[in-house]
Design a protein around this motif. Structure first.
Motif, PDB file in Angstrom:
ATOM      1  N   SER B  10       0.817  -1.202   0.000  1.00  0.00           N
ATOM      2  CA  SER B  10       0.000   0.000   0.000  1.00  0.00           C
ATOM      3  C   SER B  10       0.851   1.251   0.000  1.00  0.00           C
ATOM      4  CB  SER B  10      -0.968  -0.006   1.192  1.00  0.00           C
ATOM      5  OG  SER B  10      -0.317  -0.435   2.348  1.00  0.00           O
ATOM      6  N   ASN B  11       0.569   2.058  -0.999  1.00  0.00           N
ATOM      7  CA  ASN B  11       1.194   3.370  -1.128  1.00  0.00           C
ATOM      8  C   ASN B  11       2.724   3.327  -1.105  1.00  0.00           C
ATOM      9  OD1 ASN B  11       0.830   6.064  -1.588  1.00  0.00           O
ATOM     10  ND2 ASN B  11       1.020   6.595   0.592  1.00  0.00           N
ATOM     11  N   ILE B  12       3.277   2.367  -1.850  1.00  0.00           N
ATOM     12  CA  ILE B  12       4.736   2.187  -1.844  1.00  0.00           C
ATOM     13  C   ILE B  12       5.439   3.289  -2.637  1.00  0.00           C
ATOM     14  CG2 ILE B  12       6.641   0.697  -2.588  1.00  0.00           C
ATOM     15  CD1 ILE B  12       5.151  -0.540  -0.359  1.00  0.00           C
ATOM     16  N   ILE B  13       6.390   3.928  -1.989  1.00  0.00           N
ATOM     17  CA  ILE B  13       7.236   4.909  -2.669  1.00  0.00           C
ATOM     18  C   ILE B  13       8.682   4.433  -2.566  1.00  0.00           C
ATOM     19  CG2 ILE B  13       8.107   7.282  -2.653  1.00  0.00           C
ATOM     20  CD1 ILE B  13       5.399   8.194  -1.714  1.00  0.00           C
ATOM     21  N   THR B  14       9.320   4.223  -3.719  1.00  0.00           N
ATOM     22  CA  THR B  14      10.693   3.737  -3.727  1.00  0.00           C
ATOM     23  C   THR B  14      11.532   4.613  -4.650  1.00  0.00           C
ATOM     24  OG1 THR B  14       9.914   1.475  -3.414  1.00  0.00           O
ATOM     25  CG2 THR B  14      12.187   1.738  -4.143  1.00  0.00           C
ATOM     26  N   ALA B  15      12.774   4.852  -4.238  1.00  0.00           N
ATOM     27  CA  ALA B  15      13.655   5.704  -5.042  1.00  0.00           C
ATOM     28  C   ALA B  15      15.056   5.120  -5.067  1.00  0.00           C
ATOM     29  CB  ALA B  15      13.694   7.112  -4.457  1.00  0.00           C
ATOM     30  N   TYR B  16      15.756   5.335  -6.179  1.00  0.00           N
ATOM     31  CA  TYR B  16      17.191   5.073  -6.223  1.00  0.00           C
ATOM     32  C   TYR B  16      17.871   6.420  -6.006  1.00  0.00           C
ATOM     33  CZ  TYR B  16      15.932   0.672  -8.536  1.00  0.00           C
ATOM     34  OH  TYR B  16      15.402  -0.540  -8.842  1.00  0.00           O
TER      35      TYR B  16
END
Ligand SMILES: Nc1ncnc2c1ncn2[C@@H]1O[C@H](COP(=O)(O)OP(=O)(O)OP(=O)(O)O)[C@@H](O)[C@H]1O
Ligand SMILES: [Mg+2]
Lengths: 342, 237
Positions: B10-16
């Motif tokens: 739920s509502n996953i925010i991922t960044a490199y």
């Protein structure tokens, strides 16, 4: 120029010359040694060869540890030689404990005890280094190089202030004397013991890596860390175990060293350069390569030093190694087939 | 009986580093179903699977598996919780034999015992039996794909994450793998989260679809009612 390259078999840094050349050179060297040994009436030649093998054995012990750690973590541990020193001082401390505290007269028992203890103490020191420092520097080759170099200097200085400049460990009674092959040739028991110890360690390490669960975990993490983690391997635990084993092997080498030399704070430095060369020549992550290279460097060092002065012997070895790396940049036993690509 | 939800994101925010790839992904996978995520190259499908697996840290959002929070746990813990991962590049350990690669799958079990017998694996993938003593790195792409799937099956995962399993495979082998997946889902009640670009293959195996665009799910629906024409337009753009 073109012709010269062709004769040398070098083309764009790759060996394209005849396949039989290296075996022939090797066979030639063996033959050369064999003839020298057969015609050697004074026995000094065999003696040198034998010293070379035992020197090579210690080199193998140090290099194996360095090789598995480098293979797994990809960092060059400049403090690896100091684990050898720690193993030697542990042996000395065990001797002091046995004679001064337990009042054991026989000099055999302290040494038998010191073998596992030096492995464990040096192993724990390695574990500590990994947990405290190296763990934060994985994937940073330069920083880890500098940090471990700093650690190595600190360890040397600590040893100097704790134990002084020079200490000697008694030769255990059971290893005094030697095996009289003929009247000119005596093979000292202490050197024979070092060779035997190395053989036992090689077999044990080989069994561990190929036939145990831990060994398979180490090989898997060495080859593909993130996938190993995704399969359920606790990679941090494997890192720690590998550091323990690798440093422990250096400690064992240090214990063996006390049989043939003095214990000095910077004794690890003498071996570390040769150990790096051994790992590079053997090919990273290759047990058999490391063993062959260690033995080769040990023998060549002793034999060449006997022919020339020690310094020139050293220079000659470096030249030989540079030449070798020209021809075989991937080590003695390079991978073949698809797996070679990575 | 209503199937239970096995995995939710739920509502996953991922960044490199500085570049954010996932912008609030929501997704759930039901027990005993195949859920497929489709989307063009570079929209973040692999990143989503890596986030679920703990390989890439989620900046925000939650992943739950069997009702437990597994967000940002170490990958080995997630594997041991019962999620098997077959990554895009297969990632066979090259210098281990096929048999050793299979045995590595046992690392995800608490007792180091297979949940699926080696013989059963070999009946599903006969080629692996024939090549069991070969180095994994010497297998062909299709064989490596089979090995990667088999390696996770041996630990009996409740959920299988598959990242473009048919990439680079000949169609007949792709169909074979699809059939095996369906078989496992129906007979073992396993769930599959599939990332796929080939619509034909996806239709063949999928129960529920998600369509992803620039780090977000933009469309979802049951396989029976999903509008593939519209989707095809999306992919064609
Ligand atoms: N390790 C990384 N570091 C920085 N950026 C990355 C990294 N891995 C992926 N990216 C970027 O993240 C974006 C999404 O990548 P991702 O691999 O998740 O896409 P994908 O949907 O799986 O694509 P494909 O269908 O080609 O496999 C891409 O723009 C990619 O360049
Ligand atoms: Mg991808």
């Amino acid at each position: 120029m073109e012709l010269l390259l062709k004769i040398n078999g070098i083309k764009s840094g790759k060996w394209t010359g005849p396949k039989w050349l290296w075996p022939v050179i090797l066979a030639g060297a063996v033959l050369f040694f064999a003839v020298r040994v057969a015609t050697d009436s004074s026995g000094t030649y065999v003696q040198n060869l034998f010293s070379g093998i035992s020197l090579g054995s210690i080199l193998i012990l140090v290099s194996l540890g360095l090789a598995i750690v480098y293979g797994l973590a990809g960092i060059i541990n400049m403090a690896h030689g100091e684990f050898l020193m720690i193993g030697a001082y542990t042996t000395y401390s065990v001797q002091v404990f046995f004679t001064n505290v337990l009042h054991v007269q026989s000099s055999n028992w302290f040494f038998i005890t010191a073998l596992p203890v030096s492995f464990i103490v040096a192993g724990l020191a390695g574990l500590l280094l990994e947990r405290l420092i190296i763990r934060h520097l994985y994937a940073k080759p330069l920083e880890s190089l500098l940090a471990t170099w700093g650690v190595s200097l600190i360890l040397i200085q600590t040893a100097r202030s704790l134990f002084g400049d020079l200490t000697a460990v008694k030769l255990p009674e059971m290893l005094a004397g030697g095996w009289r092959v003929n009247e000119n040739l005596v093979l000292p028991y202490n050197r024979l013991f070092i060779i035997a110890l190395t053989i036992v360690v090689i077999i044990a390490l080989y069994r561990t890596l190929t036939a145990t669960r831990l060994g398979m975990q180490i090989r898997a993490v060495t080859q593909n860390r993130s996938m190993s983690a995704c399969l359920g391997i606790n990679t941090k635990r494997i890192d720690a175990m590998t550091f323990f084993i690798g440093s422990g092997l250096a400690g064992l080498a240090g214990c063996a060293m006390t049989l043939i030399g003095n214990v000095v704070p910077d004794m690890g430095q003498t071996y570390i350069v040769d150990a790096f060369l051994t790992v590079v020549i053997g090919g990273v992550g290759k047990l058999l390569g490391t063993i062959t290279a260690g033995l080769g460097i040990g023998i060549f060092s002793k034999v060449l030093e006997a022919f020339f002065e020690a310094v020139y012997g050293k220079v000659l070895i470096l030249l030989l190694i540079m030449l070798f790396m020209q021809f075989k940049p991937r080590g003695i036993f390079p991978d073949k087939g698809r797996t070679a690509a990575d | 009986m209503e199937p239970t939800t096995l995995l939710t994101a739920s509502n996953i925010i991922t960044a490199y580093d500085q570049s954010t790839i996932l912008w609030g992904v929501n997704l759930s996978v039901l027990q005993g179903t195949v859920t497929t995520v489709m989307g063009r190259n570079g929209v973040g499908k692999t990143t989503l699977l890596k986030t679920i697996m703990g390989l890439q840290k989620a900046r925000e959002g939650q992943v739950t598996f069997k009702g437990e929070h597994i967000t940002n746990l170490a990958p080995y813990k997630i594997a041991r919780a019962g999620i098997g991962y077959v990554p895009q590049g297969r990632e066979i350990i090259p210098k281990l034999t096929v048999q050793e690669n299979l045995q590595l799958g046992l690392e995800a079990t608490p007792d180091y015992k297979p949940r699926m017998a080696e013989e059963e694996i070999y009946t599903l993938f006969p080629i692996l039996k024939e090549f069991r003593r070969r180095a994994g790195g010497n297998l062909s792409g299709g064989q490596q794909q089979q090995l990667a799937i088999a390696r996770t099956l041996i630990s009996g995962p409740a959920l299988l994450l598959l990242d473009e399993p048919t990439e680079g495979l000949q169609p007949s082998i792709a169909i074979e793998i699809g059939d095996i997946l369906r078989q496992l889902v129906t007979t073992k009640g396993m769930a599959v989260l599939l990332v796929e670009q080939k619509i034909d293959f996806a239709k063949h195996v999928t129960d529920y679809f998600y369509f992803m665009e620039r780090g977000k799910m933009v469309k979802e629906g049951n396989a029976a009612t999903f509008d593939f024409n519209e989707l095809q337009e999306h992919i064609a753009v």
